[in-house]
Design an enzyme around this catalytic site. Structure first.
Site, mmCIF file in Angstrom:
data_model
loop_
_atom_site.group_PDB
_atom_site.id
_atom_site.type_symbol
_atom_site.label_atom_id
_atom_site.label_comp_id
_atom_site.label_asym_id
_atom_site.label_seq_id
_atom_site.Cartn_x
_atom_site.Cartn_y
_atom_site.Cartn_z
ATOM 1 N N ARG A 161 0.852 -1.188 0.000
ATOM 2 C CA ARG A 161 0.000 0.000 0.000
ATOM 3 C C ARG A 161 0.887 1.237 0.000
ATOM 4 O O ARG A 161 1.674 1.434 0.934
ATOM 5 C CB ARG A 161 -0.913 -0.007 1.239
ATOM 6 N N ASN A 165 -7.366 1.716 10.000
ATOM 7 C CA ASN A 165 -6.038 1.921 10.576
ATOM 8 C C ASN A 165 -6.203 1.898 12.087
ATOM 9 O O ASN A 165 -6.949 2.708 12.643
ATOM 10 C CB ASN A 165 -5.463 3.285 10.178
ATOM 11 N N TYR A 212 -4.234 1.913 15.862
ATOM 12 C CA TYR A 212 -3.012 2.082 16.657
ATOM 13 C C TYR A 212 -3.244 1.807 18.142
ATOM 14 O O TYR A 212 -2.517 1.043 18.756
ATOM 15 C CB TYR A 212 -2.408 3.480 16.435
ATOM 16 N N HIS A 244 -3.273 10.941 0.694
ATOM 17 C CA HIS A 244 -2.732 10.747 2.043
ATOM 18 C C HIS A 244 -2.171 12.110 2.505
ATOM 19 O O HIS A 244 -0.980 12.261 2.725
ATOM 20 C CB HIS A 244 -1.668 9.640 2.022
ATOM 21 N N GLU A 293 -3.544 -0.159 8.253
ATOM 22 C CA GLU A 293 -2.344 0.262 9.003
ATOM 23 C C GLU A 293 -2.411 -0.289 10.414
ATOM 24 O O GLU A 293 -3.480 -0.286 11.039
ATOM 25 C CB GLU A 293 -2.237 1.796 9.146
ATOM 26 N N GLU A 329 -7.493 8.249 6.319
ATOM 27 C CA GLU A 329 -7.840 8.893 7.589
ATOM 28 C C GLU A 329 -8.399 10.306 7.466
ATOM 29 O O GLU A 329 -7.804 11.256 7.993
ATOM 30 C CB GLU A 329 -6.604 8.928 8.504
HETATM 31 C C1 GBH Z 1 -1.336 7.297 10.670
HETATM 32 O O1 GBH Z 1 -1.940 8.233 11.480
HETATM 33 C C2 GBH Z 1 -1.026 7.898 9.345
HETATM 34 O O2 GBH Z 1 -1.896 7.409 8.339
HETATM 35 C C3 GBH Z 1 0.404 7.721 8.922
HETATM 36 O O3 GBH Z 1 0.697 8.609 7.882
HETATM 37 C C4 GBH Z 1 1.311 7.912 10.122
HETATM 38 O O4 GBH Z 1 2.661 7.954 9.789
HETATM 39 C C5 GBH Z 1 1.045 6.775 11.066
HETATM 40 O O5 GBH Z 1 -0.313 6.683 11.380
HETATM 41 C C6 GBH Z 1 1.827 6.875 12.373
HETATM 42 O O6 GBH Z 1 1.495 8.048 13.049
HETATM 43 O O7 GBH Z 1 -2.271 9.199 21.898
HETATM 44 O O8 GBH Z 1 -2.640 6.917 22.426
HETATM 45 O O9 GBH Z 1 -4.515 8.384 22.092
HETATM 46 C C7 GBH Z 1 -2.195 7.779 12.786
HETATM 47 C C8 GBH Z 1 -3.066 8.703 13.576
HETATM 48 C C9 GBH Z 1 -3.393 9.728 15.662
HETATM 49 C C10 GBH Z 1 -3.207 7.347 15.590
HETATM 50 C C11 GBH Z 1 -3.039 9.711 17.111
HETATM 51 C C12 GBH Z 1 -2.876 7.324 17.069
HETATM 52 C C13 GBH Z 1 -2.942 8.671 19.129
HETATM 53 C C14 GBH Z 1 -3.188 7.550 20.045
HETATM 54 N N1 GBH Z 1 -2.810 8.588 14.987
HETATM 55 N N2 GBH Z 1 -3.405 8.476 17.746
HETATM 56 S S1 GBH Z 1 -3.156 8.043 21.718
#
Ligand code: GBH
Length: 453
Positions: free
Chosen positions: A78, A281, A283, A115, A353, A160
């Site tokens: 991707r 995505n 995290y 993006h 992601e 996103e």
């Molecule tokens: C993505 O965004 C993007 O698509 C990518 O470009 C980027 O490099 C990658 O992730 C890594 O950042 O503070 O524990 O509450 C991710 C967006 C926003 C996800 C903040 C996690 C915080 C979690 N992020 N969020 S927390």
């Protein structure tokens, strides 16, 4: 580190890695400028003062990077297409070459059309606050499709839109650096409209496999107090339901109407154009509490006093270098919650992601993170969620937006001085996992499997 092998995933499951154009390509002087070029030129916007003018220089080194993908053994890659590059003379030639190179080694190209790197000229005309940008996006999508559709089958419209609205337009920590708080909501609507119009444009070009990459996560109330629960519900509305429901149900959730463009409802039919799959995505979960009544900051993101929520630390968990907690079961919970909420309206899901930032090439923490999240994903599949693929963020260490080069998400280390690539321990670990998965698939498939030993 886990000692048991990761259980086999269903036949046809797609294993991949992700990147994005602005974060890896460099060669900024060989294309039109984007909002991120302008933003990073302003002092103080990026922590280490860096820009992505060179980044990983992937534009000139894509052959080396495709060789890394091939050696890793992923099914799919991707990447994103840079709209300002496509707007430059010969700009599509690069993606043509990249796609050819991927096809030659049998890695499926999965492009994302946006993006976050909007052409600066469009920003100067109002950017995503203008409805017209949605129509410009669909025209651009048609141009890219016309060039690549003979070799590219699977497409992603946006990355996103929630984060681009929140970080770029509500809080101003990403380009274009607007701090509009709730007045940023038209940006969400115009991106969703752009998505729907692009789906129609891609289908008109004969494309049949289209998804979106939405940022989602569980939101956990800080306590059982009603003020905390209400704040967490609002956060869930902004991050999850505002983006999932127009796409999946053809309606906006109640509660944000006053901030939306007046005739937003009339666009819902376009926005809800059926998707072939839904990209997520993931995290970490977000722990949310009632507002604190003062300006605050969380994991580097400013939370002004005017907002009706605050973000709280999730205690008792390891955190990555980004300060985000490691909560693998959040992925299982998110997926089962989506299935329970949306039922038949949810198409097959792809994790577009998932990943973490850690220093070093002997990155045991990344292996532990990925191992745990892949197992959590498998549990969601066992619970009946139809998940078709998993993409790790990211192939390479890259330009991590406002964090600059200080946060490393790659399976491959990049020395940003020499641009030398060095596979990390996690790269070798993943190669082994993928080999086992292929063998597992063969084992499950065939009468030719020798089980007698
Ligand atoms: C993505 O965004 C993007 O698509 C990518 O470009 C980027 O490099 C990658 O992730 C890594 O950042 O503070 O524990 O509450 C991710 C967006 C926003 C996800 C903040 C996690 C915080 C979690 N992020 N969020 S927390």
């Amino acid at each position: 580190m886990a000692t048991h092998p990761i259980p086999p995933f269903p036949p046809g499951f797609l294993w991949g890695v992700s990147t994005s154009a602005h974060q890896i390509e460099g060669a900024a002087d060989e294309r039109e400028p984007s909002v991120w070029d302008a933003f990073t030129a302003e002092p103080g916007r990026v922590k280490d003062g860096s820009t992505a003018a060179v980044a990983c220089d992937h534009y000139h080194r894509y052959q080396e990077d495709v060789a890394l993908l091939s050696d890793l053994g992923v099914d799919a890659y991707r990447f994103s297409v840079s709209w300002p590059r496509v707007d430059s003379p010969g700009g599509l030639d690069f993606y043509d070459r990249l796609v050819d190179e991927l096809c030659a080694v049998g890695v499926r190209p999965v492009p994302t059309l946006f993006h976050w790197d909007l052409p600066l000229a469009l920003q100067e005309a109002g950017g995503w606050l203008e409805r017209d940008t949605a129509f410009r996006f669909a025209e651009y999508a048609a141009r890219v499709a016309a060039r690549l559709r003979d070799r590219v089958t699977q497409w992603i419209t946006l990355n996103e839109p929630a984060e681009h609205t929140l970080l770029g337009h509500a809080l101003g920590v990403h380009a274009p650096g607007r701090r509009l708080l709730f007045d940023a909501l038209p940006v969400a609507h115009h991106q969703l409209l752009a998505h729907g119009l692009a789906v129609r444009a891609l289908r008109a070009a004969g494309v049949t496999d289209i998804g979106i990459a939405n940022s989602h996560g569980p939101t956990w109330p800080a306590s059982r107090e009603s003020a905390d629960v209400a704040a967490a519900d609002l956060y869930d509305l902004l991050l999850n339901r505002l983006f999932a429901e127009p796409l999946l149900l053809g309606e906006y959730p109640d509660g944000l109407g006053e901030f939306m463009p007046e005739d937003a409802g009339a666009d819902l039919e376009v926005i809800a154009e059926p998707l072939d799959w839904y990209g997520i995505n993931y995290y970490a979960p977000t722990r949310v509490g009632a507002p604190l009544g003062r300006d605050d900051a969380f994991a580097g993101v400013p939370i002004p006093a005017e907002l009706p929520f605050s973000l709280r630390e999730i205690e008792g968990r390891p955190v990555t270098d980004s300060g985000w907690p490691v909560v693998p079961e959040g992925l299982t919970d998110l997926l089962t919650a989506f299935r329970d909420r949306y039922g038949d309206r949810l198409p097959p899901v792809v994790i577009t992601e998932n990943g973490c930032s850690y220093e070093g090439v002997d990155d045991r923490e990344r292996i532990a993170y990925l191992d745990a999240h892949i197992r959590a994903l498998h549990r969601a599949i066992e619970a009946g969620v139809d998940v078709r693929g998993y993409f790790i963020w990211s192939l390479l260490d890259n330009f991590e937006w406002a964090e600059g080069f200080a946060r490393r998400f790659g399976l491959v280390h990049v020395d940003f001085r020499t641009l030398r690539r060095t596979p990390k321990a996690s790269y070798r670990w993943l190669r082994e996992v993928l080999r086992e998965q292929r063998e597992g698939r063969q084992g499950a498939a065939g009468p030719e499997t020798d089980s007698a030993g």
